[in-house]
Write a protein that holds these residues in place. Sequence first.
Motif, mmCIF file in Angstrom:
data_model
loop_
_atom_site.group_PDB
_atom_site.id
_atom_site.type_symbol
_atom_site.label_atom_id
_atom_site.label_comp_id
_atom_site.label_asym_id
_atom_site.label_seq_id
_atom_site.Cartn_x
_atom_site.Cartn_y
_atom_site.Cartn_z
ATOM 1 N N VAL A 237 -4.705 -13.403 -16.675
ATOM 2 C CA VAL A 237 -4.006 -12.129 -16.484
ATOM 3 C C VAL A 237 -4.154 -11.262 -17.736
ATOM 4 C CG1 VAL A 237 -1.720 -11.092 -16.159
ATOM 5 C CG2 VAL A 237 -2.378 -13.094 -14.833
ATOM 6 N N ASP A 238 -4.433 -9.988 -17.538
ATOM 7 C CA ASP A 238 -4.554 -9.020 -18.620
ATOM 8 C C ASP A 238 -3.147 -8.526 -18.988
ATOM 9 O OD1 ASP A 238 -4.958 -6.797 -20.255
ATOM 10 O OD2 ASP A 238 -6.497 -5.915 -18.973
ATOM 11 N N ALA A 239 -2.657 -8.936 -20.161
ATOM 12 C CA ALA A 239 -1.312 -8.572 -20.601
ATOM 13 C C ALA A 239 -1.118 -7.056 -20.651
ATOM 14 C CB ALA A 239 -1.015 -9.194 -21.963
ATOM 15 N N GLY A 240 -2.182 -6.303 -20.918
ATOM 16 C CA GLY A 240 -2.098 -4.851 -20.992
ATOM 17 C C GLY A 240 -1.805 -4.184 -19.656
ATOM 18 N N LYS A 241 -1.977 -4.909 -18.561
ATOM 19 C CA LYS A 241 -1.724 -4.353 -17.230
ATOM 20 C C LYS A 241 -0.327 -4.700 -16.711
ATOM 21 C CE LYS A 241 -6.532 -4.099 -15.991
ATOM 22 N NZ LYS A 241 -7.522 -4.143 -14.968
ATOM 23 N N LEU A 242 0.384 -5.542 -17.470
ATOM 24 C CA LEU A 242 1.731 -5.936 -17.064
ATOM 25 C C LEU A 242 2.768 -4.956 -17.596
ATOM 26 C CD1 LEU A 242 1.619 -9.777 -17.695
ATOM 27 C CD2 LEU A 242 1.885 -8.649 -15.477
ATOM 28 N N ALA A 243 3.763 -4.671 -16.796
ATOM 29 C CA ALA A 243 4.873 -3.806 -17.191
ATOM 30 C C ALA A 243 6.030 -4.060 -16.230
ATOM 31 C CB ALA A 243 4.446 -2.342 -17.165
ATOM 32 N N THR A 244 7.058 -3.261 -16.330
ATOM 33 C CA THR A 244 8.164 -3.300 -15.370
ATOM 34 C C THR A 244 8.492 -1.876 -14.953
ATOM 35 O OG1 THR A 244 9.883 -3.196 -17.077
ATOM 36 C CG2 THR A 244 9.198 -5.399 -16.346
ATOM 37 N N SER A 245 9.138 -1.770 -13.807
ATOM 38 C CA SER A 245 9.671 -0.481 -13.358
ATOM 39 C C SER A 245 11.075 -0.722 -12.833
ATOM 40 C CB SER A 245 8.776 0.149 -12.287
ATOM 41 O OG SER A 245 8.772 -0.639 -11.111
ATOM 42 N N ASN A 246 11.879 0.326 -12.822
ATOM 43 C CA ASN A 246 13.257 0.205 -12.350
ATOM 44 C C ASN A 246 13.305 0.363 -10.843
ATOM 45 O OD1 ASN A 246 14.418 -0.176 -14.899
ATOM 46 N ND2 ASN A 246 14.291 2.014 -15.297
ATOM 47 N N ALA B 20 8.514 -6.517 -11.906
ATOM 48 C CA ALA B 20 7.223 -6.681 -12.574
ATOM 49 C C ALA B 20 6.178 -5.840 -11.865
ATOM 50 C CB ALA B 20 6.818 -8.151 -12.570
ATOM 51 N N THR B 21 5.313 -5.201 -12.657
ATOM 52 C CA THR B 21 4.197 -4.442 -12.110
ATOM 53 C C THR B 21 2.911 -4.921 -12.778
ATOM 54 O OG1 THR B 21 4.326 -2.644 -13.742
ATOM 55 C CG2 THR B 21 5.645 -2.395 -11.730
ATOM 56 N N TYR B 22 1.808 -4.718 -12.082
ATOM 57 C CA TYR B 22 0.493 -5.053 -12.623
ATOM 58 C C TYR B 22 -0.453 -3.935 -12.240
ATOM 59 C CZ TYR B 22 -3.392 -7.986 -14.189
ATOM 60 O OH TYR B 22 -4.483 -8.491 -14.876
ATOM 61 N N ASN B 23 -1.075 -3.320 -13.247
ATOM 62 C CA ASN B 23 -1.972 -2.197 -13.010
ATOM 63 C C ASN B 23 -1.266 -1.108 -12.191
ATOM 64 O OD1 ASN B 23 -4.488 -0.934 -13.378
ATOM 65 N ND2 ASN B 23 -5.209 -1.607 -11.364
ATOM 66 N N ASN B 24 0.011 -0.870 -12.511
ATOM 67 C CA ASN B 24 0.871 0.127 -11.853
ATOM 68 C C ASN B 24 1.236 -0.203 -10.410
ATOM 69 O OD1 ASN B 24 1.460 1.900 -13.963
ATOM 70 N ND2 ASN B 24 -0.550 2.860 -13.763
ATOM 71 N N HIS B 25 1.066 -1.449 -9.996
ATOM 72 C CA HIS B 25 1.477 -1.875 -8.656
ATOM 73 C C HIS B 25 2.710 -2.769 -8.772
ATOM 74 C CE1 HIS B 25 -2.213 -0.468 -6.796
ATOM 75 N NE2 HIS B 25 -2.931 -1.161 -7.668
ATOM 76 N N PRO B 26 3.845 -2.399 -8.148
ATOM 77 C CA PRO B 26 4.975 -3.322 -8.095
ATOM 78 C C PRO B 26 4.539 -4.612 -7.390
ATOM 79 C CG PRO B 26 5.655 -1.113 -7.432
ATOM 80 C CD PRO B 26 4.152 -1.119 -7.508
ATOM 81 N N VAL C 21 0.818 -1.208 0.000
ATOM 82 C CA VAL C 21 0.000 0.000 0.000
ATOM 83 C C VAL C 21 0.859 1.269 0.000
ATOM 84 C CG1 VAL C 21 -1.750 1.284 1.321
ATOM 85 C CG2 VAL C 21 -1.980 -1.185 1.013
ATOM 86 N N ALA C 22 2.063 1.214 0.530
ATOM 87 C CA ALA C 22 2.942 2.393 0.558
ATOM 88 C C ALA C 22 3.432 2.785 -0.835
ATOM 89 C CB ALA C 22 4.138 2.138 1.472
ATOM 90 N N ASP C 23 3.404 1.873 -1.793
ATOM 91 C CA ASP C 23 3.801 2.204 -3.163
ATOM 92 C C ASP C 23 2.688 3.034 -3.796
ATOM 93 O OD1 ASP C 23 6.148 0.712 -2.908
ATOM 94 O OD2 ASP C 23 5.289 -1.066 -3.881
ATOM 95 N N LYS C 24 2.956 4.297 -4.039
ATOM 96 C CA LYS C 24 1.935 5.199 -4.592
ATOM 97 C C LYS C 24 2.025 5.315 -6.114
ATOM 98 C CE LYS C 24 0.318 6.102 -0.557
ATOM 99 N NZ LYS C 24 -0.836 5.359 -0.118
ATOM 100 N N SER C 25 3.012 4.671 -6.713
ATOM 101 C CA SER C 25 3.160 4.660 -8.167
ATOM 102 C C SER C 25 3.699 3.289 -8.563
ATOM 103 C CB SER C 25 4.121 5.771 -8.615
ATOM 104 O OG SER C 25 5.449 5.456 -8.229
ATOM 105 N N ASN C 26 4.148 3.158 -9.805
ATOM 106 C CA ASN C 26 4.694 1.873 -10.232
ATOM 107 C C ASN C 26 6.131 1.668 -9.753
ATOM 108 O OD1 ASN C 26 5.959 3.709 -11.934
ATOM 109 N ND2 ASN C 26 5.864 2.356 -13.706
ATOM 110 N N VAL C 27 6.678 2.608 -9.000
ATOM 111 C CA VAL C 27 8.040 2.495 -8.483
ATOM 112 C C VAL C 27 7.995 2.015 -7.031
ATOM 113 C CG1 VAL C 27 10.183 3.740 -7.999
ATOM 114 C CG2 VAL C 27 8.859 4.296 -10.036
ATOM 115 N N SER C 28 8.765 0.981 -6.751
ATOM 116 C CA SER C 28 8.793 0.372 -5.428
ATOM 117 C C SER C 28 9.401 1.282 -4.367
ATOM 118 C CB SER C 28 9.609 -0.928 -5.486
ATOM 119 O OG SER C 28 9.795 -1.457 -4.194
ATOM 120 N N THR C 29 8.824 1.252 -3.175
ATOM 121 C CA THR C 29 9.402 1.929 -2.014
ATOM 122 C C THR C 29 9.951 0.897 -1.019
ATOM 123 O OG1 THR C 29 7.277 1.992 -0.868
ATOM 124 C CG2 THR C 29 7.852 3.919 -2.210
ATOM 125 N N CYS C 30 9.936 -0.371 -1.397
ATOM 126 C CA CYS C 30 10.386 -1.466 -0.533
ATOM 127 C C CYS C 30 11.788 -1.900 -0.960
ATOM 128 C CB CYS C 30 9.398 -2.638 -0.641
ATOM 129 S SG CYS C 30 9.869 -4.098 0.316
#
Length: 174
Positions: free
Chosen positions: A102-111, A119-125, A70-79
Amino acid sequence: MAVRSRSFWTKFGVGVAGAALVITGATAATTAGASEAKAAPPASVTVQTRNGPNGPYLTDDQGNALYLFVADKSNVSTCNGACAAQWPPLTTGGAVVAGNGVDAGKLATSNRQDNTKQATYNNHPLYKFIADTAPGQTNGQGVNAFGALWWTVNPAGNAITAKGGAPAPGGVTY
């Protein structure tokens, strides 16, 4: 007396050399362990779904529950650091593949801070939990750790906030 003194220094020297070898070996083992922990992530990871007591939730290709923080407010991890040791991020060297449900359109990555791709899903790490020791376990569900709650993720990409199924460890705080 000279013989005793020489014998003492010989034994002392052997003892110091032996201790140095033990310390060097321990350092090498520690360094090897640290480098093993930093092993390259897999070339790709698959995110799929599994049915549980609270409905379908995201898992990795081994069936291990995936969580959002829940602390992750964007697709970038705070952990990071100790947090990432308890809640290992789902990292990849390349692609994130959509498995069943799984909806492929919701999958991505963040640095990440350590320059790996998460890996992120719907902008959640996405993270795993070290107390989940077998596929299908959701011991991290509803845990309050590192300043916020951890929830499994439904196929729509939202937190599953019910605590049903495998009970979350009561009062766990990290």
